[in-house]
Motif scaffolding. Structure first.
Motif, short mmCIF file in Angstrom:
data_model
loop_
_atom_site.label_atom_id
_atom_site.label_comp_id
_atom_site.label_asym_id
_atom_site.label_seq_id
_atom_site.Cartn_x
_atom_site.Cartn_y
_atom_site.Cartn_z
N GLN A 296 7.22 52.17 -8.62
CA GLN A 296 6.49 52.57 -7.43
C GLN A 296 6.65 54.07 -7.23
N PRO A 297 5.54 54.78 -7.01
CA PRO A 297 5.62 56.24 -6.87
C PRO A 297 6.42 56.67 -5.64
N VAL A 298 7.14 57.76 -5.79
CA VAL A 298 7.79 58.45 -4.69
C VAL A 298 6.99 59.74 -4.46
N VAL A 299 6.45 59.89 -3.25
CA VAL A 299 5.51 60.98 -2.96
C VAL A 299 6.16 62.01 -2.04
N SER A 300 6.02 63.27 -2.38
CA SER A 300 6.48 64.34 -1.49
C SER A 300 5.52 64.42 -0.30
N LEU A 301 6.06 64.32 0.92
CA LEU A 301 5.22 64.41 2.11
C LEU A 301 4.91 65.85 2.47
N VAL A 302 5.47 66.79 1.72
CA VAL A 302 5.16 68.21 1.91
C VAL A 302 3.98 68.61 1.05
N SER A 303 4.07 68.28 -0.26
CA SER A 303 2.99 68.64 -1.18
C SER A 303 1.96 67.54 -1.37
N ASN A 304 2.28 66.32 -0.88
CA ASN A 304 1.41 65.16 -1.05
C ASN A 304 1.16 64.85 -2.53
N ARG A 305 2.19 65.03 -3.34
CA ARG A 305 2.07 64.76 -4.77
C ARG A 305 3.22 63.82 -5.20
N ILE A 306 2.99 63.08 -6.27
CA ILE A 306 4.04 62.22 -6.83
C ILE A 306 5.14 63.08 -7.43
N VAL A 307 6.39 62.77 -7.08
CA VAL A 307 7.53 63.52 -7.62
C VAL A 307 8.46 62.63 -8.44
N GLY A 308 8.19 61.35 -8.46
CA GLY A 308 9.03 60.45 -9.24
C GLY A 308 8.62 59.00 -9.02
N PHE A 309 9.42 58.09 -9.62
CA PHE A 309 9.15 56.66 -9.50
C PHE A 309 10.46 55.91 -9.30
N GLU A 310 10.37 54.83 -8.51
CA GLU A 310 11.52 53.92 -8.36
C GLU A 310 11.28 52.69 -9.22
N ALA A 311 12.29 52.32 -10.04
CA ALA A 311 12.19 51.14 -10.90
C ALA A 311 12.50 49.89 -10.08
N LEU A 312 11.63 48.89 -10.14
CA LEU A 312 11.79 47.63 -9.41
C LEU A 312 11.64 46.47 -10.39
N ALA A 313 12.59 45.55 -10.39
CA ALA A 313 12.59 44.45 -11.35
C ALA A 313 11.46 43.46 -11.02
N ARG A 314 10.76 43.01 -12.06
CA ARG A 314 9.71 42.02 -11.91
C ARG A 314 9.86 40.96 -13.01
N TRP A 315 9.68 39.69 -12.60
CA TRP A 315 9.89 38.57 -13.52
C TRP A 315 8.78 37.54 -13.35
N GLU A 316 8.08 37.31 -14.43
CA GLU A 316 7.10 36.23 -14.51
C GLU A 316 7.66 35.17 -15.46
N SER A 317 8.13 34.08 -14.88
CA SER A 317 8.71 33.01 -15.70
C SER A 317 7.60 32.18 -16.34
N ARG A 318 7.82 31.79 -17.57
CA ARG A 318 6.82 30.98 -18.28
C ARG A 318 6.64 29.62 -17.63
N THR A 319 7.71 29.09 -17.03
CA THR A 319 7.64 27.75 -16.44
C THR A 319 7.60 27.75 -14.92
N LEU A 320 8.20 28.77 -14.27
CA LEU A 320 8.29 28.78 -12.82
C LEU A 320 7.33 29.75 -12.16
N GLY A 321 6.63 30.56 -12.95
CA GLY A 321 5.71 31.53 -12.39
C GLY A 321 6.43 32.77 -11.89
N HIS A 322 5.84 33.44 -10.89
CA HIS A 322 6.41 34.67 -10.36
C HIS A 322 7.65 34.37 -9.52
N ILE A 323 8.77 35.02 -9.85
CA ILE A 323 10.01 34.87 -9.10
C ILE A 323 10.32 36.23 -8.45
N PRO A 324 10.33 36.31 -7.11
CA PRO A 324 10.59 37.60 -6.45
C PRO A 324 12.01 38.10 -6.73
#
Length: 540
Positions: A296-324
Motif C-alpha cells: 500500500q502506498p505511503v503518500v507525502s501530504l506535503v508533496s502529494n507524491r508516493i514516498v514508499g510502500f507498506e508490505a501487508l501479508a495476503r493469503w489466498e488458500s486453495r481450499t479456504l479462499g481468502h483468509i484475512p
C-alpha cells in the motif's frame, strides 16, 4: 607364599532388629517358666511322679509334654509380637497409600485438586444431574502469567498463581470444586445450579477478584482471565463433552478481549473447526511459500507524491479462499509459526523493493511475538545483505504492546537494527498501554496514527482532539507522522491543516501486488496520486 590368617566370624546381635527382640522374648519366657517351676517345686513333684511309674514309655511322654509346654509358651510370645508388628506395618502402609492417593489428586504448588480429582468430581455430579439440578463447568484461562514470569521470574509467577488460587477458593461455595488443570488453566465444577445466573454470578465475582493487582516480591503485577461456561444437561451429557464445550467457550472469551465471560453456543463448534482447518492450511502455505506481500502506498501530504510502500501479508488458500491477515497472523503467533512466516514475507518484500526507485522506502510490520526472539535483528540484517536492499530504506513498524510485554528484549533487537541504519516506526499509536517514557527510550523515527481515530475525524470531537494531540507530540519530538485509513477529503484536510506529514488509505490506493506497482507509479507520473478506483485524488 604366606598362609592367610583365617578370620574369626563374630556373632553380632543388632538389638534394634525384631528378630533379636523375638529371640530374647522366647529365651526370657523359657527362663521365666523354669524359674517358676523351680519355685513351686514342679521338678520335685515330677520326679516323685516318675518314681511311681517305672515304665520308660511314660518317661518319654512326660519329657515330650514338658518340652511342648515350653515351646508353646515361646511360640505364643513370638506370634503375639509378630502380629503386633504386622498390624503396625499394615497401619503405616494404609496411611502412606492414602497420602500417595491424596498427592496424586492435588496440585503440589497451589494445593488445589488437579485434573484427576476434577474429572472424578465431574463424573459424579453429571451422573446425578437432572433438569432442575444441573451442573456447570467453568474453564478459566489466566492471561499475564507468562509476562510476570518473563519479567520478574518463576518465583514471582508462582506467588501470583497461589494468590489467585486463594482468591478463587474464598469465592467458591462449599459444594463446588476448584482445580488447577494446567499451567495457567483452572476448572470449576458447580453442582446443583437452578439457573444460569448461578455460574454467571460466580464468573463475575471471579473477574472482579482479579481486577486488584497481585503482590509479588518486586512490587505488584496484573492478571486478567477469560471464562468459558457449559451446562449439563443443556450443553452436553457426558463429562468429556461438557469440558470440551466449556473450553471452546473459553477460547471465544479470550478472543473477545481481556476478562471476558462466554457461555457455550452451538456456533462455537463451527468456529473452532474453522480455526483448526486454518492452522493446518497455514502450515502447508508456509511450507509452500504461497503467502505473499501486497503493497500500500505511503503518500507525502506535503508533496502529494508516493514516498514508499507498506508490505501487508495476503493469503489466498486453495481450499479456504481468502483468509484475512487479522485471522491468520494471530494463529501464526499462537502456534509458533510467526518467525518462519515473517522471515519469508520479509525476504520477498526486500526482493520486490529492489526494483523500486531508490528514493522509495519499505515499511514492514514486526509482531511482539517476533521481538521475543533475540536473533531477529541478525536475521533481518542478513536478509538485507542477501537481497541487496539498503537498510537505510527500511522502516520497521512495531506496536505499543512490544514495549509492555518485553521492553528489554525488544529494545535490544531495535537498537541493533537502528545501528544498521534501519528506521523505527510506532504502529497503531494510542491503542496500547505504553508510557511516554517507554516511547522515548526506544528513540522512534515515526508515529503512525491508528485508523480507528482517523475514521471518526468527521463525526467525533474526541477523535479530532486525540489526533491533534498526537500530531503535536510528534512535532515536538521531531518525529514523522503517518495517518492510516484516509478515505475522504474531510479527513485529509484536517490532517494536513494540523501538520500530518504522510498518509495511507483508499483515498490514494489500496494494497496492490508487486506486479501492480509499475502501473501505479506510471499513473502517478501522469495524473498524481489516485484512489483505488482510478479517479484522481481529491488532494491533487
Amino acid at each position: 607364599m604366606g598362609l592367610s590368617t583365617p578370620r574369626l566370624r563374630v556373632l553380632h546381635f543388632d538389638w534394634r532388629s525384631s528378630a533379636t527382640r523375638d529371640f530374647i522374648a522366647i529365651f526370657g519366657g523359657i527362663v521365666l517358666v523354669s524359674l517358676l517351676a523351680h519355685l513351686y517345686g514342679l521338678g520335685t513333684r515330677l520326679a516323685r511322679l516318675g518314681q511311681r511309674y517305672v515304665d520308660s514309655v511314660l518317661d518319654d511322654i512326660i519329657f515330650i509334654v514338658f518340652v511342648a509346654f515350653f515351646l508353646s509358651i515361646g511360640l505364643t510370645v513370638f506370634s503375639v509380637r509378630r502380629y503386633r508388628k504386622l498390624a503396625r506395618g499394615t497401619e503405616a502402609r494404609t496411611i502412606t497409600e492414602g497420602e500417595v492417593r491424596d498427592l496424586a489428586r492435588h496440585d503440589p504448588l497451589t494445593g488445589l485438586p488437579n485434573r484427576r480429582l476434577f474429572d472424578e468430581k465431574l463424573d459424579l455430579c453429571v451422573g446425578l444431574a437432572t433438569d432442575t439440578h444441573q451442573v456447570a463447568v467453568l474453564m478459566l484461562g489466566l492471561d499475564g502469567l507468562k509476562r510476570i514470569k518473563n519479567t520478574h521470574g518463576h518465583a514471582a509467577a508462582d506467588k501470583a498463581l497461589c494468590e489467585f488460587a486463594t482468591r478463587l477458593a474464598d469465592i467458591l461455595r462449599k459444594d463446588g470444586l476448584l482445580a488447577r488443570i494446567g499451567g495457567d488453566e483452572f476448572g470449576i465444577v458447580l453442582p446443583n445450579i437452578s439457573s444460569l445466573e448461578d455460574p454467571a454470578n460466580l464468573a463475575r465475582r471471579i473477574v472482579a477478584s482479579t481486577a486488584d493487582s497481585f503482590a509479588i516480591e518486586t512490587g505488584a503485577a496484573e492478571l486478567s482471565l477469560g471464562i468459558g461456561i457449559a451446562i449439563a444437561q443443556l450443553d452436553g451429557v457426558t463429562p468429556h463433552e461438557l469440558v470440551r464445550r466449556a473450553e471452546r467457550a473459553l477460547y471465544r472469551a479470550q478472543g473477545d478481549g481481556r476478562s471476558r465471560v462466554r457461555f457455550f453456543e452451538p456456533d462455537m463448534d463451527m468456529h473452532v473447526e474453522r480455526r483448526i482447518n486454518i492452522e493446518r492450511e497455514l502450515r502447508s502455505a508456509i511450507a509452500a511459500d504461497i503467502i505473499e506481500p501486497h503493497y500500500q502506498p505511503v503518500v507525502s501530504l506535503v508533496s502529494n507524491r508516493i514516498v514508499g510502500f507498506e508490505a501487508l501479508a495476503r493469503w489466498e488458500s486453495r481450499t479456504l479462499g481468502h483468509i484475512p491477515p487479522d485471522v491468520f497472523i494471530p494463529i501464526a503467533e499462537e502456534t509458533g509459526l510467526i518467525n518462519a512466516l515473517g522471515d519469508q514475507l520479509f525476504r520477498r518484500a526486500c526482493s520486490d523493493a529492489t526494483a523500486w526507485p531508490k528514493a522509495f522506502s519499505l515499511a514492514f510490520n514486526i509482531s511482539p511475538v517476533q521481538l521475543r526472539d533475540s536473533a531477529l535483528g541478525e536475521r533481518l540484517i542478513s536478509i538485507l545483505e542477501q537481497t541487496g536492499f539498503s537498510p537505510h530504506r527500511l522502516e520497521i513498524e512495531i506496536t505499543e504492546s512490544a514495549f509492555v510485554e518485553r521492553s528489554g528484549a525488544a529494545k535490544t533487537v531495535i537498537d541493533g537494527l537502528r545501528q544498521a541504519g534501519v528506521r523505527i516506526a510506532l504502529d497503531d499509536f494510542g491503542t496500547g498501554y505504553a508510557t511516554l517514557s517507554q516511547l522515548l527510550s526506544f528513540r522512534l523515527d515515526k508515529i503512525k496514527i491508528d485508523r480507528s481515530f482517523v475514521s471518526h475525524l468527521d463525526d467525533s470531537t474526541d477523535s479530532r482532539v486525540i489526533v491533534r494531540a498526537i500530531l503535536g507530540l510528534a512535532n515536538g519530538f521531531g518525529l514523522t507522522t503517518t495517518a492510516e485509513g484516509i478515505e475522504d477529503e474531510g479527513q485529509l484536510v484536517y490532517l494536513v491543516s494540523n501538520g500530518c506529514t504522510e498518509g495511507q488509505g483508499y483515498l490514494f490506493s489500496g494494497p496492490v501486488p508487486a506486479a501492480g506497482i509499475p502501473a501505479l507509479l506510471d499513473r502517478e507520473a501522469s495524473d498524481g496520486p489516485v484512489t483505488g478506483d482510478g479517479a484522481r485524488s481529491l488532494h491533487a
